[in-house]
Enzyme design. Structure first.
Site, PDB file in Angstrom:
ATOM      1  N   ASN A 209       0.892  -1.158   0.000  1.00 46.35           N
ATOM      2  CA  ASN A 209       0.000   0.000   0.000  1.00 46.35           C
ATOM      3  C   ASN A 209       0.930   1.208   0.000  1.00 46.35           C
ATOM      4  O   ASN A 209       1.201   1.815   1.021  1.00 46.35           O
ATOM      5  CB  ASN A 209      -0.905   0.014   1.239  1.00 46.35           C
ATOM      6  N   LYS A 286       0.977  -3.604  -6.024  1.00 47.18           N
ATOM      7  CA  LYS A 286      -0.392  -3.968  -5.651  1.00 47.18           C
ATOM      8  C   LYS A 286      -1.291  -3.015  -6.418  1.00 47.18           C
ATOM      9  O   LYS A 286      -1.300  -1.811  -6.137  1.00 47.18           O
ATOM     10  CB  LYS A 286      -0.573  -3.809  -4.142  1.00 47.18           C
ATOM     11  N   GLU A 290      -8.011  -3.450  -3.003  1.00 44.98           N
ATOM     12  CA  GLU A 290      -8.271  -2.754  -1.744  1.00 44.98           C
ATOM     13  C   GLU A 290      -8.012  -1.253  -1.877  1.00 44.98           C
ATOM     14  O   GLU A 290      -7.350  -0.642  -1.040  1.00 44.98           O
ATOM     15  CB  GLU A 290      -7.443  -3.370  -0.610  1.00 44.98           C
ATOM     16  N   ARG A 323       1.259  -8.299  -8.135  1.00 45.13           N
ATOM     17  CA  ARG A 323       0.448  -9.141  -7.244  1.00 45.13           C
ATOM     18  C   ARG A 323      -0.903  -9.507  -7.866  1.00 45.13           C
ATOM     19  O   ARG A 323      -1.531  -8.687  -8.543  1.00 45.13           O
ATOM     20  CB  ARG A 323       0.219  -8.428  -5.909  1.00 45.13           C
ATOM     21  N   ASP A 364      -6.878 -14.928   2.033  1.00 47.37           N
ATOM     22  CA  ASP A 364      -5.909 -13.996   2.624  1.00 47.37           C
ATOM     23  C   ASP A 364      -5.161 -14.576   3.816  1.00 47.37           C
ATOM     24  O   ASP A 364      -5.455 -14.194   4.949  1.00 47.37           O
ATOM     25  CB  ASP A 364      -6.645 -12.708   3.037  1.00 47.37           C
ATOM     26  N   GLU A 386       3.566 -16.004  -2.508  1.00 44.21           N
ATOM     27  CA  GLU A 386       3.594 -15.013  -1.426  1.00 44.21           C
ATOM     28  C   GLU A 386       3.059 -15.660  -0.160  1.00 44.21           C
ATOM     29  O   GLU A 386       1.880 -16.020  -0.074  1.00 44.21           O
ATOM     30  CB  GLU A 386       2.755 -13.776  -1.783  1.00 44.21           C
ATOM     31  N   GLU A 392      -0.655 -12.200  10.992  1.00 39.28           N
ATOM     32  CA  GLU A 392      -1.857 -11.360  11.058  1.00 39.28           C
ATOM     33  C   GLU A 392      -3.070 -12.142  11.579  1.00 39.28           C
ATOM     34  O   GLU A 392      -3.842 -11.623  12.375  1.00 39.28           O
ATOM     35  CB  GLU A 392      -2.131 -10.800   9.660  1.00 39.28           C
ATOM     36  N   HIS A 518     -11.605 -16.615   7.980  1.00 37.90           N
ATOM     37  CA  HIS A 518     -11.969 -15.202   7.991  1.00 37.90           C
ATOM     38  C   HIS A 518     -13.044 -14.906   9.049  1.00 37.90           C
ATOM     39  O   HIS A 518     -14.059 -14.275   8.778  1.00 37.90           O
ATOM     40  CB  HIS A 518     -12.467 -14.792   6.601  1.00 37.90           C
ATOM     41  N   TRP A 540     -16.043  -8.372   3.424  1.00 40.29           N
ATOM     42  CA  TRP A 540     -15.265  -8.055   4.619  1.00 40.29           C
ATOM     43  C   TRP A 540     -15.900  -8.658   5.864  1.00 40.29           C
ATOM     44  O   TRP A 540     -15.319  -8.629   6.946  1.00 40.29           O
ATOM     45  CB  TRP A 540     -15.147  -6.523   4.778  1.00 40.29           C
TER      46      TRP A 540
HETATM   47  C1  GCV Z   1      -1.038  -4.621   2.735  1.00 37.79           C
HETATM   48  C2  GCV Z   1      -4.801  -8.099   3.828  1.00 37.79           C
HETATM   49  C3  GCV Z   1      -4.254  -7.267   4.950  1.00 37.79           C
HETATM   50  C4  GCV Z   1      -3.864  -5.891   4.465  1.00 37.79           C
HETATM   51  C5  GCV Z   1      -2.849  -6.061   3.318  1.00 37.79           C
HETATM   52  C6  GCV Z   1      -3.503  -6.889   2.226  1.00 37.79           C
HETATM   53  C7  GCV Z   1      -2.565  -7.160   1.076  1.00 37.79           C
HETATM   54  O1  GCV Z   1      -6.029  -7.597   3.393  1.00 37.79           O
HETATM   55  O2  GCV Z   1      -5.196  -7.173   5.974  1.00 37.79           O
HETATM   56  O3  GCV Z   1      -3.304  -5.177   5.532  1.00 37.79           O
HETATM   57  O4  GCV Z   1      -2.423  -4.829   2.826  1.00 37.79           O
HETATM   58  O5  GCV Z   1      -3.895  -8.127   2.754  1.00 37.79           O
HETATM   59  O6  GCV Z   1      -1.998  -8.246   1.061  1.00 37.79           O
HETATM   60  O7  GCV Z   1      -2.402  -6.312   0.220  1.00 37.79           O
END
Ligand code: GCV
Length: 699
Positions: A209, A286, A290, A323, A364, A386, A392, A518, A540
């Site tokens: 991001n 990316k 998102e 990505r 994810d 990846e 997380e 999730h 979400w």
């Molecule tokens: C960097 C998930 C994470 C986000 C992350 C995203 C991604 O959604 O919660 O924090 O963003 O993956 O891999 O781009």
């Protein structure tokens, strides 16, 4: 009381230390798995033939890490050195980064030779010998040979320019952007050294991001300073590129990849970066994910975007890691299908210096996901794996979850195309791709122990080892890590490896058994939230994933549902098409089943779920007991931190279990099976828990 306990503990330790090998002195974990920090003294003789900064590092590492008791002189040398080439060793197969360590006769002397075709290979050989010795091997008879199976072995730092780390649970970013490039923290060298010791050869410095600022001249200079520190360790620097940078910092009106002015801007930007960092690795992107900008904003494809950037770095030998983590709330399709739908038709359309970077699973980084259906579905495109090293969704800093088994479960998965495995797609063997890669989202921060806890270090370590060779065994990696981290005493290593190997499955059990996923709370993703249903984007919400109602639970991804199973090769799709042939560990990922569905064990799904939640909690309790038994054998500082973390984990495993069961019961109205303890609180209590300041949450 506390003083008394300390006294009792101190005297117990004194006795133990007298009787047994004394535990290492105070350890704050800084040294990771490389635990010598003093140059070896004594009879060890190390000579170096040739002189490059990297060869010098190889020599220095051996001096620092080999025990003085090593009784065979060690020689580090390039394979092209006349003294080595005269030996006519089989070095061609070592490629650019492989090594050979073996007893040899050089200049009439018996020595242990460490060689490779490049100085990086020699450095990796030195670390292999250090690993060999720290895991109980001898110098005298060491014969080691290895070449990496994957070319790009890259950490992805989700580090922001303000020092925060997205999904980081180990302090702030290591990169002090503010003081760079003038001040180069010595810790940058230690970071590079640790990575080199496990074969990591690239690092993406900034969050996917991304901010466009990281591509401005001052930030390029800062990245260049880091690249200078990392270079002798064989590590290249990469940057995450914000696709709309030409607008934000370039003054253009568009970032359309088909616009020649945009392509020219990126080309000039790449030239500028390469002037500062001649071995710059390339870009990670990316896009259209998102909320990030991307080529789709202009009706162009991901291939158009990737190829435009690839053309900019190509003259310099750079690459683009693009990505495939895309999904959109405007798309009503099952989120698990969206990346495949978008990327599969682009197979064959990417430039030859592009890798498509695919998360291990289609959602994810959940505690368990079936392998991503793109693996095996884009034979003409190098697919980069990846993994997420930072946990997380697996208890963040405090829960002990060794990810080796998660990584290998995916790598070993059969894609359904003959004998092809995900590993053989990633390492290029399947389609003979030369450009191959594996990325790991880093768990590293400025905490003294780097990763926020001793056992988190094992996940960094395991990533590096598996990126080097995806066929390695996760238990063997756990063992060698544990031996280097705690010493070779089998009374320690046995329980430690046992704890590690059970730990990930325990997290699966207490957070989401049978392929549920999730189910976490919103935003920070810390703790349970299976009831969450009010978020704006449907995908979400945990309820989107588990689809529990009075009759049953699970996401129907067969023909009667989203038909995501059809994205797998027929042999795999067929298995997943029926609950009877789907592995029970992935059951509810693919099927919506009645609560009284009979599991292979004969019990109902509901009873089986309760049993799994209980098993997860019980495993953590057992891990705690095992760790308690090691009190006298592990240094105090690391022992106490892990003991405290395990106590947190046990409490939170119960929390996950109780909150989840309480919610499932509110949906299915079923009683708990006989003997199962009722949740400690009512559902309202669990729903009321809130953690506005949990770490790692993007803002
Ligand atoms: C960097 C998930 C994470 C986000 C992350 C995203 C991604 O959604 O919660 O924090 O963003 O993956 O891999 O781009």
């Amino acid at each position: 009381m506390k003083a008394m306990r300390t006294l009792v503990r101190a005297s117990a330790m004194a006795v133990t230390a007298a009787l047994l090998t004394a535990p290492a002195a105070a350890e704050d974990g800084y040294r990771l798995w490389l635990r010598s920090d003093a140059p070896a003294e004594g009879p060890i003789a190390i000579s170096r033939l040739g002189d490059t900064p990297t060869l010098r590092l190889a020599e220095a590492e051996l001096r620092r890490d080999l025990p003085a008791a090593a009784n065979l002189p060690v020689v580090v040398a390039l394979a092209s050195d006349p003294a080595v080439s005269a030996l006519r060793l089989p070095v061609a197969e070592l490629g650019n980064e492989g090594y050979l360590v073996r007893p040899s006769s050089i200049g009439g002397r018996q020595v242990l030779l460490i060689t490779g075709n490049t100085d990086r290979g020699v450095l990796y050989g030195a670390f292999a010998l250090i690993r060999h010795v720290a895991s109980g091997g001898q110098v005298a008879n060491a014969t080691l040979r290895s070449a990496p199976k994957v070319k790009l072995r890259v950490l992805n730092h989700w580090d922001n320019l303000d020092g925060t780390v997205e999904r980081g649970y180990s302090g702030e970013s290591l990169w002090d952007w503010w003081k760079l490039p003038d001040y180069r923290d010595p810790r940058y060298t230690d970071y590079a050294r640790a990575n080199a010791s496990i074969g990591v050869n690239g690092t993406v410095l900034n969050n996917v991001n991304a901010k466009a600022d990281s591509l401005t001249a001052p930030y390029i200079a800062k990245a260049a300073a880091l690249a200078d520190v990392f270079r002798p360790w064989g590590i290249r620097v990469y940057l995450s590129a914000r696709f709309s940078a030409p607008i934000e910092i370039g003054g253009l009106k568009t970032a359309d990849p088909r616009d020649p002015a945009v392509a020219a801007w990126w080309k000039a930007k790449a030239d500028e970066i390469y002037r500062a960092i001649p071995d710059f690795g390339g870009f990670l992107v990316k896009a259209n994910s998102e909320g990030q900008p991307g080529p789709r904003d202009y009706g162009a494809s991901h291939a158009d975007g990737a190829n435009m950037l690839a053309a900019a770095v190509k003259p310099h030998g750079g690459i683009v890691m693009w990505r495939a983590f895309v999904y959109a709330d405007t798309d009503p399709e099952d989120r698990a299908k969206q990346a495949y739908t978008e990327f599969k038709p682009l197979d064959g359309k990417f430039a030859d210096n592009v890798l498509v970077q695919v998360k291990n699973g289609a959602i994810d980084f959940q505690p368990r996901e079936p392998f991503h259906p793109l693996f095996g579905a884009m034979p003409k495109t190098p697919l980069m794996m990846e993994f997420q090293i930072t946990k997380e969704y697996l208890g963040q800093a405090t829960h002990l979850a060794y990810l080796g088994p998660l990584f290998t479960e995916v790598l070993e998965a059969k894609t359904g195309r003959g004998q092809e495995t995900v590993a053989s797609v990633v390492d290029g063997e399947s389609e003979n791709h030369q450009l191959t890669g594996m990325a790991g989202v880093a768990n590293i921060g400025d905490d003294r122990d780097w990763t926020g806890g001793t056992f988190n270090q094992a996940n960094w370590y395991a990533f590096g080892r598996l990126a080097w060779d995806p066929s390695l065994d996760s238990a063997a990696i756990a063992r060698e890590w544990a031996q280097q981290t705690f010493g070779t005493d089998p009374r320690v290593i046995g329980p430690v490896v046992d704890m590690m190997m059970r730990s990930r499955e325990a997290v699966v059990d207490y957070t989401g058994p049978f392929g549920l996923a999730h189910l976490m709370a919103t935003g920070h993703h810390y703790g349970p939230g299976p009831w969450v249903s009010e978020l704006q984007r449907p995908e979400w919400n945990p309820v989107y994933y588990h689809r529990a109602d009075r009759q049953g639970i699970g996401f129907d991804r067969t023909r009667t549902g989203s038909n995501a199973v059809a994205q797998y090769a027929p042999a795999v799709a067929k298995l997943y098409a029926s609950p009877r042939t789907t592995p029970e560990s992935e059951l509810l990922w693919f099927h919506h089943l009645p609560w009284d569905y009979r599991l292979k064990s004969g019990e109902t799904l509901w009873d089986g779920m309760v049993r799994r939640y209980d098993r997860g909690v019980a495993t953590v309790a057992a891990m705690r007991r095992e760790w308690d038994g090691l009190r006298a054998l592990v240094d105090t500082e690391r022992w106490e931190k892990t003991a405290a973390f395990l106590a947190i984990q046990e409490r939170e495993a119960r929390w996950w279990r109780d909150a989840s069961l309480s919610y499932w019961q509110s949906v299915n109205g079923l009683p708990l099976p006989a003997g199962a303890a009722p949740p400690e609180h009512d559902l309202a209590w669990y729903k009321a828990q809130s953690y506005p300041h949990a770490p790692g949450n993007p803002h």
